[in-house]
Design a protein around this motif. Structure first.
Motif, PDB file in Angstrom:
ATOM      1  N   SER A  15       0.836  -1.198   0.000  1.00  0.00           N
ATOM      2  CA  SER A  15       0.000   0.000   0.000  1.00  0.00           C
ATOM      3  C   SER A  15       0.875   1.255   0.000  1.00  0.00           C
ATOM      4  CB  SER A  15      -0.908   0.013   1.228  1.00  0.00           C
ATOM      5  OG  SER A  15      -1.583   1.256   1.327  1.00  0.00           O
ATOM      6  N   PRO A  16       0.589   2.211  -0.885  1.00  0.00           N
ATOM      7  CA  PRO A  16       1.379   3.442  -0.921  1.00  0.00           C
ATOM      8  C   PRO A  16       0.961   4.455   0.142  1.00  0.00           C
ATOM      9  CG  PRO A  16      -0.302   3.514  -2.621  1.00  0.00           C
ATOM     10  CD  PRO A  16      -0.420   2.161  -1.952  1.00  0.00           C
ATOM     11  N   LEU A  17      -0.168   4.235   0.759  1.00  0.00           N
ATOM     12  CA  LEU A  17      -0.726   5.223   1.685  1.00  0.00           C
ATOM     13  C   LEU A  17       0.178   5.426   2.893  1.00  0.00           C
ATOM     14  CD1 LEU A  17      -4.504   4.208   1.593  1.00  0.00           C
ATOM     15  CD2 LEU A  17      -3.279   5.885   0.184  1.00  0.00           C
ATOM     16  N   GLY A  18       0.501   6.681   3.154  1.00  0.00           N
ATOM     17  CA  GLY A  18       1.321   7.029   4.307  1.00  0.00           C
ATOM     18  C   GLY A  18       2.808   6.849   4.096  1.00  0.00           C
ATOM     19  N   LYS A  19       3.214   6.410   2.912  1.00  0.00           N
ATOM     20  CA  LYS A  19       4.627   6.153   2.650  1.00  0.00           C
ATOM     21  C   LYS A  19       5.277   7.374   2.003  1.00  0.00           C
ATOM     22  CE  LYS A  19       4.601   1.134   2.514  1.00  0.00           C
ATOM     23  NZ  LYS A  19       3.305   1.007   3.186  1.00  0.00           N
ATOM     24  N   TYR A  20       6.412   7.786   2.579  1.00  0.00           N
ATOM     25  CA  TYR A  20       7.152   8.932   2.066  1.00  0.00           C
ATOM     26  C   TYR A  20       8.230   8.457   1.078  1.00  0.00           C
ATOM     27  CZ  TYR A  20       4.984  11.915   5.588  1.00  0.00           C
ATOM     28  OH  TYR A  20       4.082  12.626   6.338  1.00  0.00           O
ATOM     29  N   VAL A  21       8.267   9.102  -0.075  1.00  0.00           N
ATOM     30  CA  VAL A  21       9.235   8.756  -1.122  1.00  0.00           C
ATOM     31  C   VAL A  21       9.946  10.035  -1.561  1.00  0.00           C
ATOM     32  CG1 VAL A  21       9.571   7.782  -3.418  1.00  0.00           C
ATOM     33  CG2 VAL A  21       7.765   6.877  -1.934  1.00  0.00           C
ATOM     34  N   LEU A  22      11.265  10.029  -1.475  1.00  0.00           N
ATOM     35  CA  LEU A  22      12.052  11.176  -1.924  1.00  0.00           C
ATOM     36  C   LEU A  22      12.708  10.851  -3.263  1.00  0.00           C
ATOM     37  CD1 LEU A  22      14.261  13.549   0.105  1.00  0.00           C
ATOM     38  CD2 LEU A  22      15.209  12.542  -1.962  1.00  0.00           C
ATOM     39  N   ILE A  23      12.578  11.753  -4.219  1.00  0.00           N
ATOM     40  CA  ILE A  23      13.127  11.568  -5.563  1.00  0.00           C
ATOM     41  C   ILE A  23      14.038  12.739  -5.886  1.00  0.00           C
ATOM     42  CG2 ILE A  23      12.583  11.154  -8.000  1.00  0.00           C
ATOM     43  CD1 ILE A  23       9.652  10.601  -7.040  1.00  0.00           C
ATOM     44  N   THR A  24      15.245  12.461  -6.351  1.00  0.00           N
ATOM     45  CA  THR A  24      16.141  13.541  -6.781  1.00  0.00           C
ATOM     46  C   THR A  24      16.011  13.743  -8.290  1.00  0.00           C
ATOM     47  OG1 THR A  24      18.067  12.116  -7.248  1.00  0.00           O
ATOM     48  CG2 THR A  24      17.778  12.878  -4.976  1.00  0.00           C
ATOM     49  N   GLY A  25      16.368  14.944  -8.734  1.00  0.00           N
ATOM     50  CA  GLY A  25      16.353  15.240 -10.171  1.00  0.00           C
ATOM     51  C   GLY A  25      14.968  15.306 -10.763  1.00  0.00           C
ATOM     52  N   CYS A  26      14.057  16.015 -10.101  1.00  0.00           N
ATOM     53  CA  CYS A  26      12.669  16.095 -10.570  1.00  0.00           C
ATOM     54  C   CYS A  26      12.413  17.293 -11.472  1.00  0.00           C
ATOM     55  CB  CYS A  26      11.710  16.138  -9.377  1.00  0.00           C
ATOM     56  SG  CYS A  26      11.689  14.602  -8.421  1.00  0.00           S
ATOM     57  N   ASP A  27      13.457  17.994 -11.871  1.00  0.00           N
ATOM     58  CA  ASP A  27      13.280  19.139 -12.758  1.00  0.00           C
ATOM     59  C   ASP A  27      12.681  18.716 -14.092  1.00  0.00           C
ATOM     60  OD1 ASP A  27      15.128  21.537 -11.442  1.00  0.00           O
ATOM     61  OD2 ASP A  27      15.864  19.530 -10.998  1.00  0.00           O
ATOM     62  N   SER A  28      13.042  17.501 -14.554  1.00  0.00           N
ATOM     63  CA  SER A  28      12.570  17.031 -15.861  1.00  0.00           C
ATOM     64  C   SER A  28      12.710  15.514 -15.917  1.00  0.00           C
ATOM     65  CB  SER A  28      13.384  17.676 -16.988  1.00  0.00           C
ATOM     66  OG  SER A  28      14.760  17.308 -16.883  1.00  0.00           O
ATOM     67  N   GLY A  29      12.326  14.937 -17.063  1.00  0.00           N
ATOM     68  CA  GLY A  29      12.590  13.532 -17.346  1.00  0.00           C
ATOM     69  C   GLY A  29      11.945  12.543 -16.389  1.00  0.00           C
ATOM     70  N   PHE A  30      12.697  11.467 -16.090  1.00  0.00           N
ATOM     71  CA  PHE A  30      12.174  10.381 -15.260  1.00  0.00           C
ATOM     72  C   PHE A  30      11.698  10.887 -13.909  1.00  0.00           C
ATOM     73  CE2 PHE A  30      15.498   7.759 -17.644  1.00  0.00           C
ATOM     74  CZ  PHE A  30      14.588   7.276 -18.557  1.00  0.00           C
ATOM     75  N   GLY A  31      12.508  11.695 -13.251  1.00  0.00           N
ATOM     76  CA  GLY A  31      12.165  12.162 -11.912  1.00  0.00           C
ATOM     77  C   GLY A  31      10.885  12.969 -11.892  1.00  0.00           C
ATOM     78  N   HIS A  32      10.735  13.847 -12.867  1.00  0.00           N
ATOM     79  CA  HIS A  32       9.557  14.712 -12.950  1.00  0.00           C
ATOM     80  C   HIS A  32       8.288  13.874 -13.111  1.00  0.00           C
ATOM     81  CE1 HIS A  32       7.653  18.633 -13.733  1.00  0.00           C
ATOM     82  NE2 HIS A  32       6.898  17.985 -14.600  1.00  0.00           N
ATOM     83  N   GLN A  33       8.340  12.921 -14.025  1.00  0.00           N
ATOM     84  CA  GLN A  33       7.150  12.104 -14.293  1.00  0.00           C
ATOM     85  C   GLN A  33       6.888  11.093 -13.173  1.00  0.00           C
ATOM     86  OE1 GLN A  33       6.410  10.617 -18.228  1.00  0.00           O
ATOM     87  NE2 GLN A  33       7.552  12.250 -19.208  1.00  0.00           N
ATOM     88  N   LEU A  34       7.956  10.550 -12.573  1.00  0.00           N
ATOM     89  CA  LEU A  34       7.764   9.612 -11.472  1.00  0.00           C
ATOM     90  C   LEU A  34       7.111  10.304 -10.285  1.00  0.00           C
ATOM     91  CD1 LEU A  34       8.217   6.749 -10.308  1.00  0.00           C
ATOM     92  CD2 LEU A  34      10.412   7.593  -9.423  1.00  0.00           C
ATOM     93  N   ALA A  35       7.518  11.534  -9.998  1.00  0.00           N
ATOM     94  CA  ALA A  35       6.921  12.278  -8.888  1.00  0.00           C
ATOM     95  C   ALA A  35       5.416  12.407  -9.072  1.00  0.00           C
ATOM     96  CB  ALA A  35       7.578  13.650  -8.768  1.00  0.00           C
ATOM     97  N   GLN A  36       4.990  12.732 -10.293  1.00  0.00           N
ATOM     98  CA  GLN A  36       3.557  12.869 -10.565  1.00  0.00           C
ATOM     99  C   GLN A  36       2.847  11.518 -10.445  1.00  0.00           C
ATOM    100  OE1 GLN A  36       2.389  15.522 -13.911  1.00  0.00           O
ATOM    101  NE2 GLN A  36       4.583  15.799 -14.209  1.00  0.00           N
ATOM    102  N   ARG A  37       3.473  10.465 -10.966  1.00  0.00           N
ATOM    103  CA  ARG A  37       2.840   9.145 -10.931  1.00  0.00           C
ATOM    104  C   ARG A  37       2.660   8.659  -9.492  1.00  0.00           C
ATOM    105  NH1 ARG A  37       4.056   3.352 -13.819  1.00  0.00           N
ATOM    106  NH2 ARG A  37       3.737   4.541 -15.723  1.00  0.00           N
TER     107      ARG A  37
END
Length: 322
Positions: A15-37
């Motif tokens: 379950s993703p609920l309540g789980k914190y995920v930190l992503i680096t490099g979210c300005d563009s590309g994989f990081g940007h889209q993964l953050a939204q997903r």
């Protein structure tokens, strides 16, 4: 070698609920889209961007839910990582950090004789030391919930190509760091996965920003020694730039297969150790082919059976086809 794409069934997710995920490099590309997903999946996403007021950070703030935090982070700076760590600690509290996705990266292109030492050092600072720096800082928070670390390397952390030594070196280092980390973290219940995208340069900005590469080639020519200029000639760099434009066109623009694997690494109950993901916009990805039998005997073997083919054959294929 594990392969994961949008045509393959992903593992059972936690379950993703309540789980914190930190992503680096979210300005563009994989990081940007993964953050939204992951935000859409219900995770508490901490998206870090190099440019706090850049277009990528601004867009994430506009489209995301109230769960997402967008923070500034320069992975090459101890001070920046320390400040980010303090912010994140106050955000996650006793819940800890479920996942860290080390995605930030840079890809300067050029021959070894055209690279400056600063080119090598900066690439290593972002792609390798940045990964190490961020991981070491956030491990105490990850240990709290026996979470996981997802390191984005590349198929070029498995096979070398010409005109890309600084990037290859840093990505090979990322592979080694990730393997060592996985073995050491097993005793704490922390899982470590490696994401190895093939040719997705057309959709990530690595090959998509041709203006940056144009300026880079011009700078390299200006800074080159007289001997290097005489041996190579200006036309050599012009030809390299032309080939780069062609390579960008061949790069897959749809990042979905990579995002599927990144999500799997973050949320699967039992994530894979590594995900080698075919890219390219044709029938096969020359860097990590898995479909055509004839090509598989040559290109696929580069990533999957490199240790078993003669070095002269590998060098020939790398020079002529990659």
């Amino acid at each position: 070698m594990n392969v994961c794409g949008n045509t393959e069934k992903l593992a059972q997710q936690v379950s993703p609920l309540g789980k914190y995920v930190l992503i680096t490099g979210c300005d563009s590309g994989f990081g940007h889209q993964l953050a939204q997903r992951l935000d859409e999946r219900g995770c508490n996403v901490i998206a870090t961007c190099l440019l706090e007021r850049g277009s990528g950070a601004t867009e994430l703030k506009r489209v995301s839910s109230e769960r997402m935090r967008v923070l500034c982070l320069d992975v090459t700076s101890d001070n920046s990582v320390g400040q980010c760590m303090a912010r994140v600690q106050s955000i996650v509290g006793e819940a800890g950090l479920w996942a860290l996705v080390n995605n930030a990266g840079t890809m300067p292109l050029g021959d070894i004789e055209f690279y400056s030492m600063d080119d090598f050092k900066h690439t290593a600072e972002v792609n390798m030391f940045g990964m190490v720096r961020v991981t070491k800082s956030f491990l105490p928070l990850i240990r709290k919930c026996q979470g996981r670390i997802v390191n984005v390397t590349s198929v070029q952390g498995l096979v070398c190509t010409t005109h890309c030594a600084a990037y290859n070196i840093s990505k090979f280092a990322g592979e080694a760091f990730s393997d060592s980390l996985r073995m050491e973290m097993a005793r704490f219940g922390i899982k470590v996965s490696i994401i190895e995208p093939g040719n997705y340069g057309g959709g990530t900005g690595m090959l998509g920003n041709m203006e940056t590469h144009r300026k880079n080639y011009d700078r390299m020519w200006r800074e080159a020694s007289d001997d290097v200029r005489e041996v190579y000639g200006r036309q050599y760099l012009e030809d390299c730039y032309t080939k780069l434009i062609a390579a960008a066109r061949l790069g897959r623009k749809d990042l979905t297969p990579v995002l599927d694997c990144m999500e799997d690494a973050v949320l699967a109950a039992t994530p894979r150790h590594r995900y080698l993901i075919d890219g390219g916009n044709s029938l096969f990805d020359i860097y990590c082919v898995r479909g055509l039998v004839f090509i598989t005997l040559f290109a696929d073997v580069l990533a999957r059976l490199k240790a078993f083919i003669p070095t002269p054959l590998y060098d020939y294929i790398a020079r002529e086809y990659l």
